[in-house]
Design a protein around this motif. Sequence first.
Motif, PDB file in Angstrom:
ATOM      1  N   VAL A 339       0.938  -1.107   0.193  1.00 41.41           N
ATOM      2  CA  VAL A 339      -0.022  -0.182   0.123  1.00 41.41           C
ATOM      3  C   VAL A 339       0.824   1.198  -0.115  1.00 41.41           C
ATOM      4  O   VAL A 339       1.842   1.448   0.908  1.00 41.41           O
ATOM      5  CB  VAL A 339      -0.961   0.009   1.187  1.00 41.41           C
ATOM      6  CG1 VAL A 339      -1.803   1.175   1.247  1.00 41.41           C
ATOM      7  CG2 VAL A 339      -1.753  -1.208   1.431  1.00 41.41           C
ATOM      8  N   MET A 344      -3.270  -1.034   4.796  1.00 42.43           N
ATOM      9  CA  MET A 344      -4.525  -1.694   4.080  1.00 42.43           C
ATOM     10  C   MET A 344      -5.638  -0.869   4.504  1.00 42.43           C
ATOM     11  O   MET A 344      -6.669  -0.785   3.541  1.00 42.43           O
ATOM     12  CB  MET A 344      -4.473  -3.032   4.571  1.00 42.43           C
ATOM     13  CG  MET A 344      -5.678  -3.882   3.532  1.00 42.43           C
ATOM     14  SD  MET A 344      -5.094  -3.724   1.695  1.00 42.43           S
ATOM     15  CE  MET A 344      -3.584  -4.763   1.653  1.00 42.43           C
ATOM     16  N   TRP A 368      -6.673 -10.940   4.491  1.00 39.84           N
ATOM     17  CA  TRP A 368      -6.807  -9.981   5.689  1.00 39.84           C
ATOM     18  C   TRP A 368      -8.208 -10.142   6.166  1.00 39.84           C
ATOM     19  O   TRP A 368      -9.309 -10.280   5.313  1.00 39.84           O
ATOM     20  CB  TRP A 368      -6.919  -8.725   4.848  1.00 39.84           C
ATOM     21  CG  TRP A 368      -5.313  -8.106   4.449  1.00 39.84           C
ATOM     22  CD1 TRP A 368      -4.603  -8.684   3.325  1.00 39.84           C
ATOM     23  CD2 TRP A 368      -4.344  -7.381   5.120  1.00 39.84           C
ATOM     24  NE1 TRP A 368      -3.320  -8.179   3.245  1.00 39.84           N
ATOM     25  CE2 TRP A 368      -3.141  -7.098   4.405  1.00 39.84           C
ATOM     26  CE3 TRP A 368      -4.397  -6.699   6.263  1.00 39.84           C
ATOM     27  CZ2 TRP A 368      -2.063  -6.599   4.803  1.00 39.84           C
ATOM     28  CZ3 TRP A 368      -3.392  -5.815   6.472  1.00 39.84           C
ATOM     29  CH2 TRP A 368      -2.189  -5.981   5.686  1.00 39.84           C
ATOM     30  N   VAL A 396      -2.995   0.185  -4.075  1.00 45.19           N
ATOM     31  CA  VAL A 396      -2.489  -1.209  -3.710  1.00 45.19           C
ATOM     32  C   VAL A 396      -1.916  -1.964  -5.038  1.00 45.19           C
ATOM     33  O   VAL A 396      -2.495  -2.009  -5.929  1.00 45.19           O
ATOM     34  CB  VAL A 396      -3.559  -2.146  -3.312  1.00 45.19           C
ATOM     35  CG1 VAL A 396      -3.265  -3.538  -2.989  1.00 45.19           C
ATOM     36  CG2 VAL A 396      -4.186  -1.570  -2.171  1.00 45.19           C
TER      37      VAL A 396
END
Length: 817
Positions: A339, A344, A368, A396
Amino acid sequence: MAALVAGLLVPAPVSVGASPDLQLRDVPEATELGDITDEAKTVVNSTIDDAAGAVERYRFELSSPKSVEVVLRRLTANADVYLEDALGEVLGSGVEFGKSDERFSLTLAAGAYQVRVESESPVRYRLKLKLTEPVGEPIGGASAESPSGPSIDTGTESLIGTRTDPGTGTDPGTDPGTDPGADLVDVWSASLDVAAADGAAGYSLWARLGSLSPDRFDVDGTTYQVMVLAEIAGGLYLGLRASLDTDFVLEIDGQQFVGSESQVPNGLVLRGTYWWPTDGLLSASASSTVDVSLSAATDALPERSEAPPGAWFSRIPNAHDGSSQFTLRLNFDEADPQVTGGSMADALTITGGSLVTASEAATDGKTWELTVAPDGPGDVTVTLPAATDCATDFAVCTADGRMLRNTPQATVQRPIGQSAGTGFTTLSGHAAYTCALRADGTIACWGPASSGEANPPEGTFKALASGSIHACAIRTDGTIACWGDDSFNQGDAPAGTYSQIAANGRTSCAIATDATLTCWGYDAFGQANAPSGTFTAVTLGWEHVCALRTDRTIACWGYNDEGETNAPRGTFTAISAGEVHTCAIRTDTTMKCWGHHWDGRSRSPAGNYKSVSAGHAHTCAITTDDTITCWGKNTSGRTDAPAGTYKSVSAGNGQTCAITTGDTLSCWGENNYGESDPPDGTYTEVATYLEHSCAISTDGSAVCWGFDRDEIASAPAGAHTAVALGDYHACALGDDGAIACWGDNAHSQTGSPAGNFTAIAVGAYHGCALGTDGTIACWGDNALSQTGSPAGTFTAIVAGDDHTCALSDDGSVACWG
């Protein structure tokens, strides 16, 4: 049809046929195929690119009589095919409407012939000439110079198996350098029932998404099972249990995908994996059936590049309660996503709630776990936007700088299995969503809403109808409002005032206040072209429509491959359409059915009836003495109606529910998700859908039950000594030696045997256990002989995905699968 001649069903035998428009064009030269007498099959792939259509011709010779089958298939638009002798006389033709295959057979004498393919729009097609020994008296045999002039001198050999563009020397149907070869062999044709869930559309055996029949094919003696054929995360995935190492062409609903043009996707744990970028190919066909085929070539599949990284959500709750936190998972098909300039949590966008935590559930960063708190009772949507470049804050990307190919999104709504509120009078729904009309005229909808079909407009209404991914309703002033998917203009409601409305698939029909009928939406088979006249009722199948005229006769139109539009004569009082069949009650109370008949769904039962409900492949009706009779496809007992007396009945995809004369519910048939386990209470209306059902109780509340995601994490109660996990199921060995399994059961992998055991081993879709006497018992998938355990006694056992090995008493090892 392309060759329309008023009042005629078969084109007249003229030297240059076709519509007047086509006759005005330059007559094309014929492509020379040469003498094909000794060729069992001649294949031509071609494309007509002209926006107004065109005529293409192929000339061939026979040195001896042969039976010739002419097949035109894999059409991407309407096209017709004609076989002429050398003088231009039409000997046979295929003139089906739409993208249906054209096919006819003739026994031909020795001589010269010409095949003519014509269309009025751009089209891609495959022409096959199949030759067998002659049957009956041959026709034709004229020998003359081709009526279209001299042949193209390009050599016969290069034209057998592919249509070559004289200007480029390439097949216009494929890109240069990606032609899978001239020797394509059809190895698989299947029907794909497209389902959509969590951003995926198509078929997945693992996720129980959709259905595919058949799901296996053979190439050179090897069996290949299709595990995944779905559009996910911005592309089309094909997953095979074994690797197909020769080039191939996969065709879905007329669109072709070449194996050598595919990329290798990450994250699909199968031996054969293929990925192509797509945009809405299958999601636009959700809740419908599409044709799928695969042709294998002899060329080896070249080395392929990796697919761009993708992301998707999983373990998405069915709903939230408006206050409690919930979790879901974000998945990547490549490890260690980066990221830019943040975490995130910074990359995610949430509406209707807030992110509490975002933590790695796997050390490689591919999974995640997100914890979200809803703001209130509204929908909560979690989105991971795809960046336009990796330098943007919170983008991302992979460690080597590759961007995501898609923007995954998950929406958490009210659960199907809970009450949808009170004050309802009417239900309407489809496979994944439900709408209900309140007593005050407002509409409430719930369930997945990928196209907005669960987001009704404001206002008051008096009638409601639901298609696969759209819905329409009649306002209290008689006008119509539609919402949801509009890809086929199903949201373009007609002007005027109406009294009745019906919908299915991607088409809607409504009866106006003057009793005339209007239809709109998907019209590939003419199902939106309503006939003139006045009507009292209308019902929609998947691609056909039937309506009851004011004189009580029936009119049907649309797709007629199974006789769906062959309406019976006589007068009727009620009518109901299933997927490809229809049933109606005559004025003398007897039943009449028509359409698809292979499994008995169009078999008209004896007796006298007062109401009828046609499901996907079966029908149920209430007799004049209030009992129920069902007929048609009887998988899982869907036609085994219980005894008793009833007030109403609703036949769904695989289950049926009815309201008894005591106002309680009774359901039967498929029960994979509890769709045949109705709640207690008293009810006034019931409706069944794909794998869930809903009812309105006598107090006006709406309650639903049925489909919920596999609860593989819900282990059974009791004490256990060992546990083993398969792909989407698990098994545990109890301290009493008994085995319990749970989770996905598509291959009977949770159907463990009775008895006492000392050890268990579980593969992807099978399991084996060591009995107290040392023998082995296996269960589940047996496509690769995984359950073919050997005789003898053993001391230890272990399983891989598709095989198992055991240690014998004498120290030797036996393996199978």
